[in-house]
Design an enzyme around this catalytic site. Structure first.
Site, PDB file in Angstrom:
ATOM      1  N   TRP A 174     -12.626  29.425   5.313  1.00 13.13           N
ATOM      2  CA  TRP A 174     -12.034  30.741   5.577  1.00 13.13           C
ATOM      3  C   TRP A 174     -11.614  31.449   4.292  1.00 13.13           C
ATOM      4  CZ3 TRP A 174     -12.635  34.577   8.423  1.00 13.13           C
ATOM      5  CH2 TRP A 174     -11.696  35.607   8.489  1.00 13.13           C
ATOM      6  N   ASP A 233       2.126  23.960   7.618  1.00 12.22           N
ATOM      7  CA  ASP A 233       0.732  23.837   7.996  1.00 12.22           C
ATOM      8  C   ASP A 233       0.652  23.167   9.369  1.00 12.22           C
ATOM      9  OD1 ASP A 233      -2.079  23.937   6.316  1.00 12.22           O
ATOM     10  OD2 ASP A 233      -2.132  22.553   8.023  1.00 12.22           O
ATOM     11  N   HIS A 243      -5.933  24.815   1.921  1.00 14.62           N
ATOM     12  CA  HIS A 243      -4.690  25.108   2.642  1.00 14.62           C
ATOM     13  C   HIS A 243      -3.558  25.399   1.654  1.00 14.62           C
ATOM     14  CE1 HIS A 243      -5.736  23.592   6.840  1.00 14.62           C
ATOM     15  NE2 HIS A 243      -6.837  23.443   6.125  1.00 14.62           N
TER      16      HIS A 243
HETATM   17  N1  UDP Z   1     -12.202  27.255  -5.087  1.00 16.32           N
HETATM   18  C1  UDP Z   1     -12.184  27.599  -6.404  1.00 16.32           C
HETATM   19  N2  UDP Z   1     -13.078  26.972  -7.242  1.00 16.32           N
HETATM   20  C2  UDP Z   1     -13.960  26.036  -6.808  1.00 16.32           C
HETATM   21  C3  UDP Z   1     -13.974  25.711  -5.431  1.00 16.32           C
HETATM   22  C4  UDP Z   1     -13.081  26.339  -4.599  1.00 16.32           C
HETATM   23  O1  UDP Z   1     -11.391  28.446  -6.845  1.00 16.32           O
HETATM   24  O2  UDP Z   1     -14.738  25.524  -7.610  1.00 16.32           O
HETATM   25  C5  UDP Z   1     -11.196  27.884  -4.188  1.00 16.32           C
HETATM   26  C6  UDP Z   1     -11.757  29.037  -3.402  1.00 16.32           C
HETATM   27  O3  UDP Z   1     -11.602  30.248  -4.116  1.00 16.32           O
HETATM   28  C7  UDP Z   1     -10.931  28.985  -2.124  1.00 16.32           C
HETATM   29  C8  UDP Z   1     -10.576  27.510  -1.967  1.00 16.32           C
HETATM   30  O4  UDP Z   1     -10.774  26.913  -3.241  1.00 16.32           O
HETATM   31  O5  UDP Z   1      -9.748  29.731  -2.298  1.00 16.32           O
HETATM   32  C9  UDP Z   1     -11.452  26.789  -0.959  1.00 16.32           C
HETATM   33  O6  UDP Z   1     -11.047  27.121   0.317  1.00 16.32           O
HETATM   34  P1  UDP Z   1     -12.069  27.309   1.510  1.00 16.32           P
HETATM   35  O7  UDP Z   1     -11.253  27.614   2.726  1.00 16.32           O
HETATM   36  O8  UDP Z   1     -13.081  28.322   1.187  1.00 16.32           O
HETATM   37  O9  UDP Z   1     -12.823  25.934   1.645  1.00 16.32           O
HETATM   38  P2  UDP Z   1     -12.383  24.385   1.665  1.00 16.32           P
HETATM   39  O10 UDP Z   1     -12.336  23.953   0.245  1.00 16.32           O
HETATM   40  O11 UDP Z   1     -11.040  24.308   2.344  1.00 16.32           O
HETATM   41  O12 UDP Z   1     -13.466  23.714   2.437  1.00 16.32           O
END
Ligand code: UDP
Length: 474
Positions: A360, A122, A18
């Protein structure tokens, strides 16, 4: 420019999924001349400061960072921790919600002192709608998910209310009122729908009282899922991550991938053939049982395709890797521990597929990079995103996950054969894979166009800015 007189407060939720898009959103508004203020807690401020300093230094933006203290103990977080990545389960708990509510007073104080013209909050802070009302300014809500998932969520709530859900957890039912025919099972629905806790009920009411919704998406991606389905005026202004134009921005994006990790990863990718590598990452919060980690490892190994696996080495996860796994796969597979520079990885020409939990941001980042997906949803709205990727956009295949839960023990095991089969469908040279690749590349081109001058998202943000300028108090 009228926008230069506009001042927006951004209040992101305390998790990378987020926080990162909201940081990008603040940068984009600042690029358009708006004064942007991000309000967050000290630990999170430290995470995003580099990225904001870069934007201010190189782009001449006006982004400021203001801090509010977070009561970690109320949230059930370890001392000094103020991010959802720090807790054993990624679920939003009652304690956590109670802690978020304690941010209201200090936030209100900042609004009084700095007098912004608008709050983009948010959805997890329902009370910001009342704070904004108190100061006579509009509150826009950001949920972190796409328009399709928001519409599917509303349709699921409706189905629950009308008792349209089937009695068997695994039996499919149709989500009525959506432009596409989407079937779900009850076990794929988030807890939020099946048994909504009281503390989340305020969110629905505050959404209705909001001025509108800001979505990280672009119109061409989710046509028919805008205002008419969400029930609120909606501005699609993404993909937000595209504002990170150079490599340094993509590497240092909120969380910091260590320089060494980034180097190692990119050097390894440079040695691989074009579109040959499967990138495997399940976002910032995922947890798996050891049995499941083992099945992933074996599935990747048996698939025979090169892979780059981002491995969250928590709670003895290391022991789950089959003996000799890394040695056997040396050269063909890289296991990366820590925070991966995901935007750089997805943009590398060696990457030909992405095994994702369908968060997302990850979904959108795969699309904007033109990379087809192996969809492995785990919790929250991720099963909706899976349907969108697999059935609506047809740019991915489902691994076959069936149970939506933040608790890893509750999810049904996905066997190595299922992993192997899904990887083969996406990474193989068959017609299905070729068609997915072609479609996702077309979408990537549309995404880039959407954020250029004259593109749908660029125009949408311009319209929103004009509207907010018009609402400004004299
Ligand atoms: N991300 C990253 N490196 C990692 C893991 C996640 O840069 O090792 C970033 C990814 O590019 C995305 C965010 O963290 O922008 C994760 O958001 P997402 O909505 O995909 O999943 P959540 O972590 O909220 O379940």
């Amino acid at each position: 420019m009228a926008s230069s007189s506009l001042h927006i407060f951004f209040l992101p939720f305390l998790s990378p999924g987020h926080m990162l898009p909201m940081v990008d959103m603040a940068k984009l508004f600042a690029e358009r001349g708006v004064k942007a203020t991000l309000v967050t807690t000290p630990g999170n401020a430290a995470r995003i400061r580099d990225s904001l300093d870069r934007a201010n230094a190189t782009g001449g933006h006006r982004i400021q960072l203001l801090q509010v203290d977070f009561p970690s103990s109320v949230a059930g977080f370890p001392d000094g921790c103020d991010n959802l990545t720090a807790v054993p389960s990624p679920g939003v708990t009652e304690d956590f919600f109670r802690a978020l509510a304690k941010l209201r007073q200090p936030f209100e104080k900042l609004v009084r002192e700095h007098a912004p013209d608008c709050v983009i909050s948010d959805g997890f802070y329902p009370w910001t709608v009342d704070v904004a009302a108190e100061f006579g300014i509009p509150r826009l809500v950001f949920h972190g998910s796409g328009a399709f998932a928001l519409a599917a969520l509303r349709a699921s709530f409706r189905a629950c209310r009308l008792h349209q859900l089937v009695s068997d957890d695994a039996e499919a039912f149709v989500l009525h009122g959506l432009p596409d025919r989407i079937e779900m099972t009850r076990s794929q629905l988030p807890d939020l729908v099946v048994s909504p806790p009281d503390y989340l009920k305020d969110m629905g009411a505050s959404n209705l009282k909001s001025y509108g919704v800001v979505v990280n998406s672009f119109q061409e991606l989710e046509p028919g899922y805008g205002d008419e389905v969400s029930g609120k005026k909606t501005w699609s202004i993404g993909p937000l991550s595209l504002c990170n134009r150079d490599a340094a921005d993509r590497a240092v994006r909120g969380e910091r991938a260590s320089g060494e990790c980034t180097e190692r990863c990119l050097r390894w990718l440079d040695t691989q053939a074009a579109a040959s590598v499967l990138y495997v990452c399940f976002g910032s919060l995922c947890r798996f049982t050891r049995d499941q980690l083992r099945e992933i490892a074996l599935g990747l190994e048996f698939s025979g395709h090169p892979f780059l696996w981002v491995f969250r080495d928590i709670d003895g996860a290391e022991e789950a890797l089959p003996e000799g796994f890394e040695e056997r796969n040396r050269g063909r597979g890289l296991v990366l521990r820590g925070w991966a520079p995901q935007l750089l990885i997805l943009g590398h020409q060696a990457v030909g597929g992405f095994m994702t939990h369908c968060g997302w941001n990850s979904t959108l980042e795969a699309i904007t990079s033109g990379v087809p997906m192996v969809a492995w949803p785990l919790f929250a709205e991720q099963f909706f995103n899976e349907k969108f990727v697999v059935q609506v956009l047809r740019v991915g295949v489902a691994v076959g996950a069936t149970v939506c839960s933040t608790e890893e023990e509750e999810r049904a095991l996905v066997g190595k054969e299922m992993v192997e089969a899904a990887v083969a469908r996406v990474m193989g040279g068959g017609e299905e894979a070729k068609a997915m690749r072609k479609r996702v590349r077309e979408l990537a081109a549309m995404a880039k166009k959407a954020v250029e001058i004259g593109g749908s998202s660029h125009s949408s943000m311009g319209d929103l800015i004009q509207e907010l300028v018009g609402l400004k108090k004299p």
